[in-house]
Design an enzyme around this catalytic site. Structure first.
Site, short mmCIF file in Angstrom:
data_model
loop_
_atom_site.label_atom_id
_atom_site.label_comp_id
_atom_site.label_asym_id
_atom_site.label_seq_id
_atom_site.Cartn_x
_atom_site.Cartn_y
_atom_site.Cartn_z
N ASP A 1 -25.76 -72.02 24.63
CA ASP A 1 -26.71 -72.90 23.94
C ASP A 1 -26.90 -74.20 24.74
O ASP A 1 -25.91 -74.79 25.20
CB ASP A 1 -26.12 -73.20 22.54
CG ASP A 1 -27.12 -73.86 21.61
OD1 ASP A 1 -28.34 -73.71 21.83
OD2 ASP A 1 -26.67 -74.51 20.64
N ASP B 1 -31.87 -75.79 29.10
CA ASP B 1 -32.55 -76.83 28.33
C ASP B 1 -33.03 -77.94 29.25
O ASP B 1 -32.29 -78.86 29.59
CB ASP B 1 -31.60 -77.39 27.26
CG ASP B 1 -32.27 -78.47 26.42
OD1 ASP B 1 -33.42 -78.84 26.74
OD2 ASP B 1 -31.64 -78.95 25.47
N GLU C 1 -36.82 -74.35 26.90
CA GLU C 1 -37.34 -75.23 25.83
C GLU C 1 -38.46 -76.11 26.36
O GLU C 1 -38.37 -76.68 27.45
CB GLU C 1 -36.19 -76.12 25.30
CG GLU C 1 -36.64 -77.08 24.20
CD GLU C 1 -35.48 -77.87 23.56
OE1 GLU C 1 -34.35 -77.35 23.53
OE2 GLU C 1 -35.73 -79.01 23.14
N HIS D 1 -31.80 -81.73 15.44
CA HIS D 1 -30.39 -81.35 15.33
C HIS D 1 -29.64 -82.27 14.36
O HIS D 1 -30.04 -83.42 14.19
CB HIS D 1 -29.72 -81.42 16.71
CG HIS D 1 -30.22 -80.37 17.66
ND1 HIS D 1 -31.05 -80.66 18.71
CD2 HIS D 1 -30.00 -79.03 17.70
CE1 HIS D 1 -31.31 -79.55 19.37
NE2 HIS D 1 -30.71 -78.54 18.78
N ALA E 1 -32.32 -76.03 12.68
CA ALA E 1 -32.91 -75.42 11.48
C ALA E 1 -31.96 -75.40 10.28
O ALA E 1 -32.26 -74.77 9.27
CB ALA E 1 -33.36 -74.01 11.80
N ASN F 1 -31.47 -71.17 15.07
CA ASN F 1 -30.16 -71.73 15.39
C ASN F 1 -29.57 -72.53 14.22
O ASN F 1 -30.26 -73.38 13.64
CB ASN F 1 -30.28 -72.69 16.58
CG ASN F 1 -30.70 -71.99 17.86
OD1 ASN F 1 -31.10 -70.82 17.83
ND2 ASN F 1 -30.61 -72.70 18.97
N THR F 2 -28.31 -72.27 13.95
CA THR F 2 -27.61 -73.01 12.88
C THR F 2 -26.23 -73.41 13.37
O THR F 2 -25.46 -72.55 13.82
CB THR F 2 -27.46 -72.11 11.63
OG1 THR F 2 -28.75 -71.71 11.17
CG2 THR F 2 -26.73 -72.84 10.52
#
Ligand code: G3H
Ligand code: 13P
Ligand code: ZN
Length: 304
Positions: free
Chosen positions: A81, A103, A133, A177, A209, A250-251
């Site tokens: 991530d 990213d 991204e 975030h 999210a 994404n969590t």
């Protein structure tokens, strides 16, 4: 054996549901997440941030995730991530992650294109897929303290995907975030999402999210947490995003709050018990419940 993230997301795109990406930092979190995936017969993506890798070590997280994947009957993928450090990205490709994110959202467009292309070349040689991204998701991350949301431009997104060859794209449509996502109305720009979907064929990803569930926030607060002003993305908004083309969600924050609430409750209720297994079991169980709730919203139940 890990599942192939790109295949999971292509299937989700066809089936109009989203696969959950859940951030991991230790064994209990991995077990809690994978238990939920098993219970719901859902595919799942385990994800390690650079911060998680700094905390636990890539080898440890890889092996824990790999053990969970081998023992599980549902597809489990492992994803890097918010990769920004080329050394970490190379290491993840070498060790055998299913997918990596580069990213470059904080970089100028051309540099983001150049760097993403470089990662795509390296990863594809090994059959590993790449998330990129465009636009910026606000909020607090380990390596970037705070940023404003810059919504994704649909035309630029099309050019970006064509030039980089990335396999899936994280878009900025109003999420951020952390636990403090909205001051006013908690809504996502679904009109913009529809425009992006018209221009981009690769699966789209929604970061930031977390729902920040009210009952779990209350539970944490009851046992001493200070969480004034927290606000997440309502389930109804996430459902709309899934209906309109988001395939990976994404969590992390929800898992952190659940872990915190369960540990606080246990310690308060059982002040004489200092066995780490007793302290961490309720946290693992509450993570399972939270992940199940997310999977219901994502529509990934019985898709494993
Ligand atoms: O997107 C960010 C995730 O919540 C990971 O956070 O970098 O503090 O591990 P972290
Ligand atoms: P949350 O902070 O909303 O859980 O987002 C996590 C995330 O986007 C990880 O990449
Ligand atoms: Zn993120």
């Amino acid at each position: 054996m890990f599942a192939n993230t790109k295949n999971l997301l292509k299937k989700a795109q066809r089936g109009k549901y989203a696969v959950g990406h859940f951030n991991i930092n230790n064994m209990e979190i991995v077990q809690g997440i994978v238990q939920a995936a098993q219970n719901f017969k859902s595919p799942v993506i385990l994800a390690t941030s650079e911060g998680a890798i700094k905390y636990a070590g890539m080898n440890f997280l890889y092996e824990i995730a790999n053990t969970a994947a081998s023992l599980s009957k549902v597809p489990v993928a492992l994803h890097l991530d918010h990769g920004r450090d080329m050394k970490v990205i190379k290491q993840a490709i070498k060790i055998g992650y299913s997918s990596v994110m580069f990213d470059g959202s904080n970089l100028p467009f051309e540099k983001n294109v150049r760097m993403t292309k470089k990662v795509v070349r390296m990863a594809h040689k090994k059959g590993i897929s790449v998330e990129a991204e465009l636009g910026t998701i606000g909020g607090v991350e380990d390596t970037v303290i705070s940023r404003n949301i810059v919504y994704t431009d649909p035309i630029k997104a099309q050019e970006f995907v064509e030039r980089t060859g990335c396999d899936f794209l994280a878009v900025a449509i109003g999420t951020s975030h952390g636990a403090y996502k909205f001051k006013g109305n908690a809504t996502l720009d679904i009109t913009l999402l529809k425009e992006i979907v018209k221009n981009v064929t690769v699966p789209l990803v929604l970061h930031g999210a977390s729902e920040v569930p009210h009952d779990i926030v209350k539970m944490a607060e009851k046992y001493g947490a200070q969480l004034k002003g927290v606000k997440g993305v309502p389930d109804s908004e996430v459902r709309k995003a899934v209906r309109n083309g988001i395939c990976k969600i994404n969590t992390d924050t929800d898992l952190r709050i659940a872990f915190d609430a369960a540990v606080r409750q246990f310690l308060k209720k059982k002040p004489k018990d200092f066995d780490p297994r007793h302290i961490l079991s309720p946290a693992r169980d509450l993570i399972t419940k939270v992940v199940e709730d997310r999977m219901k919203v994502f529509g990934s139940k019985k898709r494993g």
